[in-house]
Design a protein around this motif. Structure first.
Motif, short mmCIF file in Angstrom:
data_model
loop_
_atom_site.label_atom_id
_atom_site.label_comp_id
_atom_site.label_asym_id
_atom_site.label_seq_id
_atom_site.Cartn_x
_atom_site.Cartn_y
_atom_site.Cartn_z
N ASN A 45 0.80 -1.23 0.00
CA ASN A 45 0.00 0.00 0.00
C ASN A 45 0.83 1.27 0.00
O ASN A 45 0.28 2.36 -0.17
CB ASN A 45 -0.90 0.01 1.24
CG ASN A 45 -2.02 -1.03 1.12
OD1 ASN A 45 -2.66 -1.12 0.08
ND2 ASN A 45 -2.23 -1.81 2.16
N ILE A 57 -1.81 5.88 11.19
CA ILE A 57 -2.54 5.01 10.25
C ILE A 57 -3.22 3.87 11.03
O ILE A 57 -4.41 3.59 10.86
CB ILE A 57 -1.58 4.42 9.18
CG1 ILE A 57 -1.10 5.54 8.24
CG2 ILE A 57 -2.27 3.31 8.39
CD1 ILE A 57 -0.11 5.06 7.19
N LEU A 78 -7.11 3.38 11.26
CA LEU A 78 -7.67 2.29 10.44
C LEU A 78 -8.10 1.08 11.26
O LEU A 78 -8.95 0.29 10.83
CB LEU A 78 -6.65 1.85 9.38
CG LEU A 78 -6.78 2.54 8.02
CD1 LEU A 78 -6.81 4.04 8.11
CD2 LEU A 78 -5.66 2.10 7.07
N ASP A 109 3.29 -4.56 11.88
CA ASP A 109 2.33 -4.88 10.79
C ASP A 109 2.58 -6.32 10.32
O ASP A 109 2.75 -6.59 9.13
CB ASP A 109 2.54 -3.90 9.63
CG ASP A 109 1.37 -3.89 8.64
OD1 ASP A 109 0.26 -4.28 9.04
OD2 ASP A 109 1.58 -3.50 7.49
N SER A 163 3.43 -9.81 4.96
CA SER A 163 4.74 -9.30 5.35
C SER A 163 5.67 -10.45 5.75
O SER A 163 6.66 -10.24 6.45
CB SER A 163 4.63 -8.34 6.53
OG SER A 163 3.91 -7.19 6.18
N ASP A 196 9.17 -5.85 5.73
CA ASP A 196 8.25 -4.70 5.80
C ASP A 196 7.92 -4.20 7.22
O ASP A 196 6.74 -3.97 7.53
CB ASP A 196 6.95 -5.07 5.04
CG ASP A 196 6.13 -3.83 4.72
OD1 ASP A 196 6.68 -2.71 4.78
OD2 ASP A 196 4.93 -3.98 4.40
N GLU A 253 7.97 -1.31 8.51
CA GLU A 253 7.97 0.16 8.53
C GLU A 253 7.00 0.75 9.56
O GLU A 253 7.01 1.95 9.80
CB GLU A 253 7.66 0.73 7.14
CG GLU A 253 6.23 0.56 6.75
CD GLU A 253 5.95 0.97 5.32
OE1 GLU A 253 6.28 2.10 4.97
OE2 GLU A 253 5.41 0.14 4.55
C1 LIG Z 1 -2.79 3.41 4.19
S1 LIG Z 1 -1.86 2.02 4.59
C2 LIG Z 1 -3.03 0.72 4.82
C3 LIG Z 1 -2.41 -0.51 5.39
O1 LIG Z 1 -1.34 -0.93 4.56
C4 LIG Z 1 -0.28 -1.45 5.35
O2 LIG Z 1 0.01 -2.73 4.93
P1 LIG Z 1 0.99 -3.12 3.72
O3 LIG Z 1 1.84 -1.90 3.40
O4 LIG Z 1 1.77 -4.26 4.24
O5 LIG Z 1 0.10 -3.50 2.60
C5 LIG Z 1 -0.77 -1.44 6.79
O6 LIG Z 1 -1.36 -2.66 7.16
C6 LIG Z 1 -1.77 -0.33 6.77
O7 LIG Z 1 -2.71 -0.39 7.83
#
Ligand SMILES: CSC[C@H]1O[C@H](OP(=O)(O)O)[C@H](O)[C@@H]1O
Ligand SMILES: Nc1ncnc2c1ncn2[C@@H]1O[C@H](COP(=O)(O)OP(=O)(O)O)[C@@H](O)[C@H]1O
Length: 405
Positions: free
Chosen positions: A38, A172, A176, A229, A234, A246, A248
């Protein structure tokens, strides 16, 4: 100092040529941008004259999935690189090796793991990972224990907490996972067929109370350095190996948030199985395998975490009889609450999971979504009272029994 700008594939090749390795002067480099997440760009650079390859991951100054209207700090690239190095030190070979970085360009050059497969995809394709629970149990036990006050010097931990302050990424998650699914929000994303479920999430005050408590824990409990995450998108796997990518979203937070992420994503795959397999006996076998994996991930983590308590504890007060059991009990309860919250967000929130979204039959997909919400809500509502993984699996089973076929 290099001025930040997103690299083109050609610029990524030029950069790769300047690195001390792994390519030689006669390398014939090819580059593909393979980022399917994302947020970031991921360049896969391969040498046509050898089997050598690297990955260059570069942060964008905004959330790719939404666009430039959602700015994000580039500091996350430095945080991701530093935690990868820390995780490599604690769990050698379980994360990609960092070869090089450039904080001005917000990029990390790392080991190419393309001989592995992203676990979410592997599970969707029907593969089995018999060593996964042991591997991820070891990874979580070591990374969480050794970055907490149990396993590292408490003053150094405070210094380390400063390096991993990650407000944009945490926001985030706060929005979320711990806010938007429970109200009308622009980012929410769900099919009209489950509007009744979304409405129920918005009006359930008992659920809101538990989410408020979990949110508070996420905001305030700097227990250990989290991956932040740790979903199956990941994690790279083969039948023999597990590697985590990943990180981050890393920051100092509650340990159960990482463990819960793994359990939630296994359960999301579990509830998708009825939409994938027509044949009942194949489906039953796969369902048993997934539930065993859920149980084993917790058990392997618990065993390894407690073993480190015996061999590597740095805090004498933590030897007090009874303390370990209370600590792990609370960690387990947090894990279950966070797992539930992570299941709910993947159904009604901005970012979904392919396990469910790729179910082609609309009725089966809706059924899987309802099951995920039933399980997620049961985990959230019962998190403060559960004691064993067996009890949690019973909760899963009774929650599913309430969902109409
Ligand atoms: C606006 S970021 C949404 C969501 O994406 C991230 O996951 P990933 O980069 O591994 O796809 C993360 O879970 C965020 O909550
Ligand atoms: N070290 C790596 N080796 C091979 N492929 C990688 C590596 N890191 C990332 N990828 C690929 O890039 C995709 C996106 O990477 P990821 O780190 O998850 O990005 P994002 O932070 O944008 O979610 C992964 O799903 C994987 O296919």
């Amino acid at each position: 100092m290099t001025q930040y700008h997103p690299l083109t594939p050609q610029e990524a090749i030029e950069l790769a040529k300047t690195l001390p390795g792994p390519f030689t002067a006669d390398a014939n480099l090819d580059c593909r941008e393979i980022g399917d997440g994302n947020l970031n760009l991921v360049f896969h650079i391969t040498d046509q004259n050898s089997d050598k390859s690297i990955i260059i991951k570069q942060a964008l100054p905004y959330a790719k999935v939404v666009g430039e209207s959602w700015p994000l700090s580039l500091v996350r690239a430095r945080i991701e690189r530093e935690i990868l190095q820390e995780e490599y030190r604690l769990c050698p070979g379980m994360v990609p090796e960092v070869y090089h970085y450039d904080d001005d360009l917000a990029l990390t050059v790392m080991e190419d793991l393309s001989d592995h497969v992203i676990m979410r995809k592997g599970l969707i394709d029907g593969a089995s990972y018999p060593l996964f629970a042991q591997h991820i149990g070891e990874f979580m036990a070591r990374t969480l224990f050794f970055t907490s006050d149990l396993g590292m010097n408490q003053q150094q931990k405070k210094e380390q907490q400063g390096r991993f302050v990650n407000p944009d990424q945490c926001k985030i998650t706060e929005d979320l996972i711990f806010d938007e699914p429970y109200r009308i929000a622009q980012n929410n994303n769900y099919e009209t067929a489950i509007e009744d479920e979304a409405e129920a999430l918005r009006t359930d005050e008992a659920l809101h109370l538990e989410i408020a408590l979990l949110r508070e824990k996420f905001l305030t409990h700097g227990q250990a350095l989290l991956h932040g995450d740790l979903h199956t998108g990941s994690i790279f796997v083969t039948s023999e190996s597990t590697k985590v990518i990943d990180p981050e979203f890393a920051f100092y937070g509650p340990m159960g948030f990482d463990v819960g992420a793994v359990l939630a994503n296994l359960l999301l795959h579990y509830v998708s199985l009825s939409g994938r397999f027509q044949d009942q006996s194949t489906r039953n076998k796969r369902e048993t395998e997934l539930l065993d994996m859920v149980r084993d991930v917790w058990t392997e983590f618990d065993t390894r975490f407690r073993a480190l308590w015996t061999t590597a504890l740095v805090d004498p007060m933590a030897k007090t009889p009874g303390y370990q059991d209370l600590y792990v009990q609370q960690l387990f309860r947090d894990t279950i609450g966070f797992a539930g919250a992570k299941m709910v967000r993947r159904i009604v929130g901005l970012a979904h999971v392919a396990d469910i979204d790729t179910i082609t039959d609309a009725a089966e997909r809706e059924h899987a979504q309802r099951k995920a919400l039933a399980v997620g809500k049961a985990l959230i509502k019962n998190n403060r009272h559960v004691n064993t993984i067996g009890e949690v699996l019973d909760l899963v089973s009774s929650a599913l029994a309430t969902v109409k076929a």
